[in-house]
Each structure stands twice: as structure tokens, then as C-alpha cells.
Write an enzyme that holds these catalytic residues in place. Structure first.
Site, short mmCIF file in Angstrom:
data_model
loop_
_atom_site.label_atom_id
_atom_site.label_comp_id
_atom_site.label_asym_id
_atom_site.label_seq_id
_atom_site.Cartn_x
_atom_site.Cartn_y
_atom_site.Cartn_z
N GLY A 289 0.83 -1.21 0.00
CA GLY A 289 0.00 0.00 0.00
C GLY A 289 0.86 1.25 0.00
O GLY A 289 2.02 1.21 -0.38
N HIS B 129 2.64 4.97 -4.50
CA HIS B 129 3.25 6.18 -5.07
C HIS B 129 3.59 5.93 -6.53
O HIS B 129 3.32 4.83 -7.06
CB HIS B 129 4.48 6.60 -4.25
CG HIS B 129 5.50 5.51 -4.10
ND1 HIS B 129 6.21 5.01 -5.18
CD2 HIS B 129 5.90 4.80 -3.03
CE1 HIS B 129 7.02 4.07 -4.77
NE2 HIS B 129 6.85 3.89 -3.46
N HIS C 32 5.17 2.63 -7.62
CA HIS C 32 4.23 1.51 -7.78
C HIS C 32 3.44 1.66 -9.08
O HIS C 32 3.20 0.70 -9.78
CB HIS C 32 3.20 1.48 -6.64
CG HIS C 32 3.78 1.23 -5.28
ND1 HIS C 32 3.69 2.14 -4.25
CD2 HIS C 32 4.43 0.16 -4.76
CE1 HIS C 32 4.26 1.66 -3.18
NE2 HIS C 32 4.73 0.46 -3.45
N GLN D 95 8.01 -9.11 7.91
CA GLN D 95 9.24 -8.54 7.33
C GLN D 95 9.72 -7.30 8.07
O GLN D 95 10.71 -6.70 7.69
CB GLN D 95 9.07 -8.27 5.84
CG GLN D 95 8.16 -7.11 5.47
CD GLN D 95 7.93 -7.05 3.97
OE1 GLN D 95 7.20 -7.83 3.39
NE2 GLN D 95 8.58 -6.11 3.29
N GLY E 225 10.31 -3.50 -8.13
CA GLY E 225 11.14 -2.33 -8.39
C GLY E 225 12.60 -2.61 -8.02
O GLY E 225 12.89 -3.30 -7.05
N GLU E 226 13.50 -2.01 -8.80
CA GLU E 226 14.94 -2.21 -8.54
C GLU E 226 15.45 -1.36 -7.38
O GLU E 226 16.60 -1.48 -7.01
CB GLU E 226 15.75 -1.91 -9.80
CG GLU E 226 15.60 -2.99 -10.85
CD GLU E 226 16.50 -2.79 -12.05
OE1 GLU E 226 16.92 -1.64 -12.30
OE2 GLU E 226 16.78 -3.79 -12.74
N LYS E 227 14.60 -0.51 -6.79
CA LYS E 227 15.06 0.19 -5.59
C LYS E 227 15.38 -0.85 -4.51
O LYS E 227 16.35 -0.74 -3.79
CB LYS E 227 14.03 1.19 -5.07
CG LYS E 227 14.59 1.99 -3.90
CD LYS E 227 13.68 3.08 -3.44
CE LYS E 227 12.62 2.55 -2.53
NZ LYS E 227 13.15 2.02 -1.24
N ASP E 228 14.54 -1.86 -4.46
CA ASP E 228 14.79 -2.99 -3.55
C ASP E 228 15.49 -4.09 -4.35
O ASP E 228 14.94 -5.17 -4.57
CB ASP E 228 13.46 -3.49 -2.97
CG ASP E 228 12.75 -2.41 -2.17
OD1 ASP E 228 13.32 -1.94 -1.18
OD2 ASP E 228 11.64 -2.00 -2.57
N ARG F 194 8.27 5.42 2.34
CA ARG F 194 8.83 5.99 3.56
C ARG F 194 9.14 7.48 3.44
O ARG F 194 9.29 8.16 4.46
CB ARG F 194 10.13 5.27 3.94
CG ARG F 194 9.88 3.88 4.47
CD ARG F 194 11.17 3.10 4.47
NE ARG F 194 10.90 1.69 4.68
CZ ARG F 194 10.97 1.09 5.84
NH1 ARG F 194 11.32 1.77 6.90
NH2 ARG F 194 10.70 -0.19 5.95
O1 PAF Z 1 8.51 -4.34 -1.68
C1 PAF Z 1 7.48 -4.44 -0.97
O2 PAF Z 1 6.62 -3.58 -0.92
C2 PAF Z 1 7.31 -5.68 -0.10
O3 PAF Z 1 8.53 -6.15 0.35
C3 PAF Z 1 6.53 -6.81 -0.81
C4 PAF Z 1 7.28 -7.32 -2.03
C5 PAF Z 1 5.16 -6.30 -1.22
C6 PAF Z 1 6.34 -7.99 0.15
O4 PAF Z 1 5.63 -7.62 1.28
#
Ligand code: PAF
Length: 268
Positions: free
Chosen positions: A41, A44, A47, A71, A157-160, A197
Site C-alpha cells: 500500500g 506512489h 508503484h 518482514q 522495483g529495482e530500488k529494492d 517511507r
Molecule cells: O517491496 C514491498 O513492498 C514488499 O517487500 C513486498 C514485495 C510487497 C512484500 O511484502
């Protein structure tokens, strides 16, 4: 009266696992492909770019919204995570996704997190070294969501970037049918990577945050990047290089920010 030019179709919110799963064979029968964008959720533009990519490459797009407690290694971080459900549905609908999956915790974690997906190597460095159990939570929930979604393609996303690599590896290790698709980082004009964030930063923090990207990208060495970040008031968690990328994690206003840049961009 001015006629309405386009009437936005509101995405249908599905809250139960069978509610979505019973639709999948229908789509298959009609020869439709399914694209999936998992989110927590606080939607932004980052997404939105994933959703739009999915909409352009698939017949049906499903977006999940689930703030995954397993997580979060810090309960405050979980409790402060921004929740903007109505706005999210509006933005997701505008981006063209037809379905939102919004499961409840008891349903998704019916095993009470007794079954956990753990990776033994990449998940232990970078963010994994500082957030114990974080990637176990991510991989476990993503495996559940991918299996429920029945998707042909899922977008991350490649940010993560570390998260993307771990999910890609998991999909390969467990022979998942879903293709894992990386999508480029979206940035503010200032260079700040878009993130849910960012909304938690103070006005002062927002003004300073773009320096994170600038120092990460422009410094000649990781030591120089660390020093410059610390001198600019960031609390540096790590700056490291892997996969031909430079990765950083910092705290600003007690908000944890991460970013990464390809090493080919270094100094640009
Ligand atoms: O990147 C995220 O927003 C989360 O880590 C994900 C992939 C939705 C898993 O909860």
C-alpha cells in the site's frame, strides 16, 4: 455541462483467497494473461510505473495490498507504516489495474508463520545483515502471494534490488511458473528514489534526502560516500558494492532509506 471524457473503472477489491483463485481458471480459459504487482500500500508513482507496465504487458492486472508484519524487524516501523487505503484504490484504478487483493492476516498466515522460506547467502548481507529475519518475511509472503495470484508475470522495483534478486532466485529454486520482472527505479527530479517511507520525512528531511542519491552516485569510493553522507547528517548503515552496483542504507529523521546505483553511473 462538460461531458466526462473518460470514466475510470474502479478496481474490484477481493479480500479472500478463494475469491481470487476461482477467477484464475476463468482467465486461463479465455486465454488471458495475469500480471501481478505485490505492494504494502501507500501507493506512489514508483508503484504506478509497475502497475502500468503490468497493464501494458498482460490482459489482467492484480495488485495486492498487505502490510506484511513478518518482514518488519522493528515493531515501531510496522506500526508507523503509512496506510492510505482509499487513495491507494483510486490510484491503482487510474493506473488501469482491474483487481486489488486485500487479504487479512489470519487467512494469509493460517500457519501462524510456522513455515518460513529462508535463503542462506545473499539474504545475510546488505539489508539482511541489519534487519534480522527481514528477508525470511519477504520471501515467505511473496511465495504465498505468487502462488495465490497464479500470475504469468510479477513486477518488482529495482530500488529494492536485493529483494528482487532474492525473489528471482526463489522463483528459480522452486520452479515457480511466474516470470519475475525487474523495473527501473523512479526518482524525484532531485534524484531521491520514490519510496512510501519518504512520506514520513520532516520538511527538513525531505530537503536533505536527495543528497543520499547524490553522494552515493558521485563519490569515487565507498569510503568517500560514507564520509560525505555522515557529514551531511545521515546516519549511515552501510555503503557497499555488489552486482556491479553501489548500495546504501541510511537513517534520516529516524526514517530508514535505501537506494542503489549502477557503477557505470558512478561519478556522473
Ligand atoms: O517491496 C514491498 O513492498 C514488499 O517487500 C513486498 C514485495 C510487497 C512484500 O511484502
Amino acid at each position: 455541462m462538460i461531458p466526462e471524457l473518460s470514466i475510470m473503472e474502479k478496481a474490484k477489491v477481493i479480500t479472500t483467497i478463494p475469491g481470487w483463485r476461482e477467477k484464475v481458471p476463468e482467465f486461463r480459459k479465455e486465454g488471458k494473461t495475469i500480471g501481478f504487482v505485490p505492494t504494502m500500500g501507500a501507493i506512489h508513482k514508483g508503484h504506478i510505473s509497475l502497475i502500468e507496465r503490468s497493464v501494458s504487458e498482460n490482459d489482467v492486472t492484480l495488485v495486492s495490498i498487505f502490510v506484511n508484519p513478518t518482514q518488519f524487524n522493528n515493531p515501531d516501523d510496522f506500526n508507523n507504516y503509512p496506510v492510505t487505503f482509499d487513495e491507494d484504490i483510486r490510484k491503482i484504478s487510474e493506473a488501469g489495474a482491474a483487481y486489488v487483493f486485500y487479504p487479512d492476516h489470519e487467512d494469509l498466515y493460517r500457519d501462524n508463520y510456522r513455515y518460513v522460506i529462508s535463503e542462506k547467502s545473499l539474504s545475510k548481507i546488505l539489508c539482511g545483515a541489519f534487519r534480522t529475519g527481514h528477508f525470511d518475511g519477504v520471501l515467505t509472503v511473496v511465495l504465498k502471494l505468487l502462488l495465490i495470484s497464479g500470475a504469468d508475470r510479477a513486477y518488482f522495483g529495482e530500488k529494492d534490488y536485493q529483494q528482487f534478486k532474492l525473489i528471482e532466485g526463489m522463483a528459480d529454486a522452486f520452479f515457480l511458473d511466474t516470470k519475475i520482472i525487474p523495473c527501473p527505479i523512479l526518482r524525484e527530479p532531485s534524484g531521491l528514489a520514490l519510496s512510501s517511507r519518504n512520506a514520513l520525512l520532516s520538511e527538513q528531511g525531505k530537503a536533505k534526502a536527495p543528497l543520499f542519491y547524490q553522494h552515493l552516485k558521485r563519490s569515487a569510493t565507498i569510503e568517500e560516500a560514507r564520509k560525505k553522507l555522515a557529514a551531511s547528517g545521515f546516519e549511515v548503515e552501510y555503503v557497499e558494492e555488489h552486482f556491479n552496483r553501489r548500495f546504501g542504507a541510511v537513517y534520516l529523521d529516524s526514517v530508514r532509506l535505501i537506494d542503489n546505483v549502477p557503477l557505470t553511473l558512478k561519478g556522473v
